[in-house]
Scaffold this active site. Structure first.
Site, PDB file in Angstrom:
ATOM      1  N   ASN A 169      -1.994   2.200   5.419  1.00 42.66           N
ATOM      2  CA  ASN A 169      -0.983   1.435   5.094  1.00 42.66           C
ATOM      3  C   ASN A 169      -0.605   0.528   6.223  1.00 42.66           C
ATOM      4  OD1 ASN A 169       1.215  -0.459   4.157  1.00 42.66           O
ATOM      5  ND2 ASN A 169       2.693   1.256   4.293  1.00 42.66           N
ATOM      6  N   GLY A 170      -0.958  -0.900   6.383  1.00 44.22           N
ATOM      7  CA  GLY A 170      -0.686  -1.627   7.530  1.00 44.22           C
ATOM      8  C   GLY A 170      -2.150  -2.561   7.754  1.00 44.22           C
ATOM      9  N   GLU A 225       9.027 -14.404  -9.881  1.00 44.90           N
ATOM     10  CA  GLU A 225       8.258 -13.502  -9.524  1.00 44.90           C
ATOM     11  C   GLU A 225       7.942 -12.799 -10.952  1.00 44.90           C
ATOM     12  OE1 GLU A 225      10.196 -10.452  -6.505  1.00 44.90           O
ATOM     13  OE2 GLU A 225      11.773 -11.345  -7.530  1.00 44.90           O
ATOM     14  N   TRP A 247      -2.497  -2.713  -1.765  1.00 41.54           N
ATOM     15  CA  TRP A 247      -2.305  -4.277  -1.882  1.00 41.54           C
ATOM     16  C   TRP A 247      -3.162  -4.817  -0.872  1.00 41.54           C
ATOM     17  CZ3 TRP A 247      -0.344  -8.259   1.131  1.00 41.54           C
ATOM     18  CH2 TRP A 247       0.207  -9.232   0.556  1.00 41.54           C
ATOM     19  N   LYS A 304       6.352  -4.282  -3.055  1.00 40.27           N
ATOM     20  CA  LYS A 304       7.846  -4.186  -2.634  1.00 40.27           C
ATOM     21  C   LYS A 304       8.251  -4.106  -1.202  1.00 40.27           C
ATOM     22  CE  LYS A 304      11.975  -2.356  -4.482  1.00 40.27           C
ATOM     23  NZ  LYS A 304      12.510  -3.449  -4.971  1.00 40.27           N
ATOM     24  N   LYS A 308      13.591 -14.734  -9.229  1.00 36.98           N
ATOM     25  CA  LYS A 308      13.653 -13.568 -10.077  1.00 36.98           C
ATOM     26  C   LYS A 308      12.489 -14.258 -11.339  1.00 36.98           C
ATOM     27  CE  LYS A 308      14.093 -10.568  -8.580  1.00 36.98           C
ATOM     28  NZ  LYS A 308      14.890 -10.730  -7.238  1.00 36.98           N
ATOM     29  N   ARG A 361       4.222  -0.505  -4.441  1.00 37.11           N
ATOM     30  CA  ARG A 361       3.862  -0.896  -3.291  1.00 37.11           C
ATOM     31  C   ARG A 361       2.696  -1.677  -3.253  1.00 37.11           C
ATOM     32  NH1 ARG A 361       6.879   1.685   0.652  1.00 37.11           N
ATOM     33  NH2 ARG A 361       5.131   0.815   2.504  1.00 37.11           N
ATOM     34  N   GLU A 381      18.648 -16.960  -6.126  1.00 39.00           N
ATOM     35  CA  GLU A 381      18.077 -15.576  -6.527  1.00 39.00           C
ATOM     36  C   GLU A 381      17.477 -15.437  -7.870  1.00 39.00           C
ATOM     37  OE1 GLU A 381      17.036 -13.204  -5.181  1.00 39.00           O
ATOM     38  OE2 GLU A 381      17.194 -11.485  -6.790  1.00 39.00           O
ATOM     39  N   CYS A 398       0.750  -1.266  -0.011  1.00 40.08           N
ATOM     40  CA  CYS A 398       0.100   0.009  -0.027  1.00 40.08           C
ATOM     41  C   CYS A 398       0.698   1.283   0.047  1.00 40.08           C
ATOM     42  CB  CYS A 398      -0.761   0.129   1.005  1.00 40.08           C
ATOM     43  SG  CYS A 398      -2.086  -1.240   0.988  1.00 40.08           S
ATOM     44  N   HIS A 444      19.216 -35.975  -5.391  1.00 39.54           N
ATOM     45  CA  HIS A 444      18.152 -36.718  -4.576  1.00 39.54           C
ATOM     46  C   HIS A 444      16.516 -36.701  -4.703  1.00 39.54           C
ATOM     47  CE1 HIS A 444      21.596 -37.872  -1.949  1.00 39.54           C
ATOM     48  NE2 HIS A 444      22.253 -36.652  -2.473  1.00 39.54           N
TER      49      HIS A 444
HETATM   50  C1  F6R Z   1      12.479 -10.015  -4.565  1.00 44.99           C
HETATM   51  C2  F6R Z   1      11.923  -9.181  -3.478  1.00 44.99           C
HETATM   52  C3  F6R Z   1      11.416  -9.707  -2.321  1.00 44.99           C
HETATM   53  C4  F6R Z   1      12.179  -9.120  -1.181  1.00 44.99           C
HETATM   54  C5  F6R Z   1      11.801  -9.067   0.291  1.00 44.99           C
HETATM   55  C6  F6R Z   1      12.452  -8.535   1.163  1.00 44.99           C
HETATM   56  O1  F6R Z   1      12.541  -9.501  -5.535  1.00 44.99           O
HETATM   57  O2  F6R Z   1      11.876  -7.940  -3.827  1.00 44.99           O
HETATM   58  O3  F6R Z   1      11.636 -10.876  -1.989  1.00 44.99           O
HETATM   59  O4  F6R Z   1      13.591  -9.025  -1.250  1.00 44.99           O
HETATM   60  O5  F6R Z   1      10.564  -8.986   0.350  1.00 44.99           O
HETATM   61  O6  F6R Z   1      12.324  -7.006   1.241  1.00 44.99           O
HETATM   62  P1  F6R Z   1      13.575  -6.198   2.032  1.00 44.99           P
HETATM   63  O7  F6R Z   1      14.895  -6.357   1.445  1.00 44.99           O
HETATM   64  O8  F6R Z   1      12.850  -4.643   1.876  1.00 44.99           O
HETATM   65  O9  F6R Z   1      13.406  -6.363   3.417  1.00 44.99           O
END
Ligand code: F6R
Length: 617
Positions: A104-105, A493, A78, A612, A490, A29, A486, A2, A509
């Site tokens: 937001n929350g 996502e 969100w 995010k 990606k 967000r 990672e 949000c 395994h």
């Molecule tokens: C992946 C991504 C999320 C963040 C995770 C932690 O691309 O952005 O997996 O890495 O939500 O967020 P931060 O780093 O802000 O604590």
């Protein structure tokens, strides 16, 4: 999670347009629904709906509000409580359409509060927790006529996390902002306009001067001025220090790139160079604290956790002590009965606001054991910094793409700089050796630049060649498991593909049973001490018909010869450069995910269901 934007101004501006641009800059967000409220002539004007901002704007003309209006609140959602529908979109109003709230929350006690308010005759329209707040304020205003007191009393009844911006139809020049656990920043153009937002880029085109609101602080925003109060003592204003943010607005705009994700991958060399400027004093401070620790944990979520997995390898190499990596959501559960005295926690977070991480470190600090927290974040003044004993700020600049890219490489770099500082302090390696590691680390931006210059067509070709394969693996050993995980994250996502980063040794395994003729497997293969064993793993897959794609250094021969397609990272294969390979190898996988998203007509900047900053548990 949000995005909140508020503006109150004395300038002759189109308030709707600025509010719209504000939430556009916060769209990363959350983007389930959005809404704007403006105020004029003791009335509130609301436009809101479900869907992405551009679509709603086309339908509702979000920049068209009464010209005279000089105050607006805007929200991009969100969804948590209540589906993403028009009714559940913010702002939410009280029974008389006089009080508007954006939030937001999450309010944890909203069911009890809702029942209490229903019994008093309040009428609710949505399924959200947020709608409690305008009604609580309305209720409080009946007993005392002061909006500030009513807001303070209302939020004292709320349990949970909130960044709130509130306006009232009869208060033409006032926004009240208040926070607990969800970020809220106040921006100010002296004497002209005041802003509040969940994140700095929202008002960065207008001002870089801001105040960071802390838990239980309230800000009363008027056009060009702001007053702060402690929610528990609202009779006396409190002083706060203004901060100047040195991000340029260009960094928060697309600047000719089709997507932020692509732009931010291309910004990795600059982000690394900027982060190399972290002061030696702070690095030394971090290094000395780690040397004094009896036990070290490293914790984070998502991409930051994979950066932690890579960093833990690099730090351990020089520190010679075991570092236990634990996902932050599991931290308390795992350590409830075993957190030891004199432990150090390294906490990593791009946003500095991830609630599971904040909760983990708060729990550890409040425990009887004397635990210290060293944090690495990209955001000055974020919540994590307030719960940390020492902080390193990465200098990636604003990251708007929801999928983390440039912050990942800077997080590994920051940990690598700490590792080399440790090497300097304990002197188990000669100065000459340490310098060679520094030289390799300092060369990472150039390696990435060279890679980006020459390999885009190859990446696009691989994406096309993988078109029919809905799932496959990134396999690796040692430190490269972090890179593989990672890369897999990606692709999940942004390209909505179930691609898993996995240990190459462990894959036999179980996962190997997926392999058929032509099944693709991407091996992450820098020439470290796992290389020969990785060849064995590669053969296990190749002999079963697997199509091998490998990521290797420029002079690689053995694995390249065994592969159907090879991506070469233009770096030397010596041990110095190889140690930092998660930094130089990841752009290839990020680009693979980016182009795979385009191939599937997906917007890589706004992956489905994601936001995010994750400020809910
Ligand atoms: C992946 C991504 C999320 C963040 C995770 C932690 O691309 O952005 O997996 O890495 O939500 O967020 P931060 O780093 O802000 O604590």
């Amino acid at each position: 999670m949000c995005g909140i934007f508020g503006i109150v101004s004395r300038k002759d501006i189109n308030i709707g347009k600025i509010a719209l641009e504000g939430i556009k800059r916060l769209e990363y967000r959350g983007y389930d629904s959005c809404g704007i409220v403006t105020q004029y002539d003791s009335k509130l004007f609301v436009k809101k709906d479900a869907g992405k901002i551009d679509v709603i704007h086309k339908k509702l003309k979000l920049d068209e509000f009464p010209n005279e209006s000089k105050l607006a609140l805007a929200h991009t959602r969100w969804a948590t409580h209540g589906a993403p529908t028009k009714i559940n979109s913010h702002p939410h109003l009280d029974c008389n359409d006089k009080i508007a709230v954006i939030h937001n929350g999450i309010l944890e006690n909203f069911i009890e509060l809702r029942e209490e308010l229903l019994s008093k005759g309040h009428i609710f329209k949505s399924e959200t927790d947020t709608e409690i707040i305008p009604h609580l304020i309305e209720d409080n205003l009946k007993t005392n006529g002061d909006l500030k007191i009513a807001v303070a009393n209302a939020i004292k009844k709320c349990i949970g996390a909130y960044g709130l911006a509130i306006c009232h139809a009869d208060y033409p020049d006032t926004i009240i902002a208040v926070r607990r656990e969800s970020p809220l920043i106040i921006g100010i153009e002296d004497g002209k306009t005041t802003y509040c937002a969940s994140d700095i880029p929202a008002f960065l085109p207008y001002t870089n001067k801001c105040y960071i609101l802390e838990d239980d602080e309230m800000a009363i925003l008027k056009a060009g001025t702001v007053e702060f109060y402690d929610v528990n003592n609202i009779s006396v204003p409190k002083q706060k220090e203004i901060q100047k943010i040195d991000w340029s607005i260009k960094a928060a705009e697309k600047g000719g790139y089709k997507h932020f994700m692509l732009k931010e991958i291309y910004e990795e060399p600059t982000a690394l160079r900027q982060t190399m400027k972290i002061s030696n004093d702070s690095l030394k401070d971090f290094a000395e604290t780690l040397l004094s620790a009896e036990r070290i944990y490293i914790t984070a979520a998502g991409t930051s956790f994979y950066a932690a997995l890579a960093g833990k390898f690099i730090i351990t190499k020089f520190l010679g002590k075991y570092i236990q990596a634990i996902e932050c959501s599991e931290f308390k559960i795992e350590l409830e009965n075993s957190l030891e005295e004199n432990s150090i926690i390294i906490a990593i977070s791009q946003s500095g606001e991830t609630i599971d991480l904040i909760e983990a470190i708060r729990w550890a600090k409040e425990s009887k054991q004397r635990v210290k927290v060293l944090s690495i974040t990209n955001i000055v003044g974020s919540t994590i910094t307030r719960h940390s004993d020492k902080v390193l700020i990465t200098q990636a600049g604003p990251e708007i793409g929801v999928a983390a890219t440039k912050t990942f490489v800077t997080q590994i770099l920051a940990q690598s700089l700490v590792a080399l500082e440790i090497a300097k302090l304990i002197r188990t390696e000669s100065n000459d050796e340490i310098q060679k590691y520094y030289n390799a680390l300092y060369s990472t931006p150039k390696v990435i630049e060279n890679f980006l210059e020459k390999n885009i067509d190859l990446i696009k070709y691989i994406v096309r060649s993988l078109e029919k394969n809905l799932n496959f693996f990134f396999l690796a050993r040692g430190i490269s498991i972090a890179t593989a995980k990672e890369g897999g994250l990606k692709l999940k996502e942004v390209a909505c593909r179930f691609i898993e980063g996995y240990s190459a040794a462990h894959a036999k395994h179980g996962p190997i049973s997926l392999v058929r003729e032509g099944y693709p497997i991407i091996f992450i293969a820098p020439p470290d001490n796992t290389y020969e064993r990785l060849i064995g793993n590669l053969m296990e897959f190749k002999s079963r018909g697997g199509k091998i794609i490998s990521l290797v250094v420029k002079e690689d021969k053995k694995i390249a010869d065994l592969s159907d397609i090879t991506i070469r990272i233009p770096q030397p294969g010596d041990k110095y450069h190889t140690l930092f390979s998660p930094i130089t190898f990841i752009p290839a996988l990020q680009l693979l995910a980016y182009y795979a998203a385009l191939e599937h007509n997906l917007d890589p900047d706004k992956p489905l269901n994601l936001a995010k900053t994750v400020t809910v548990h």
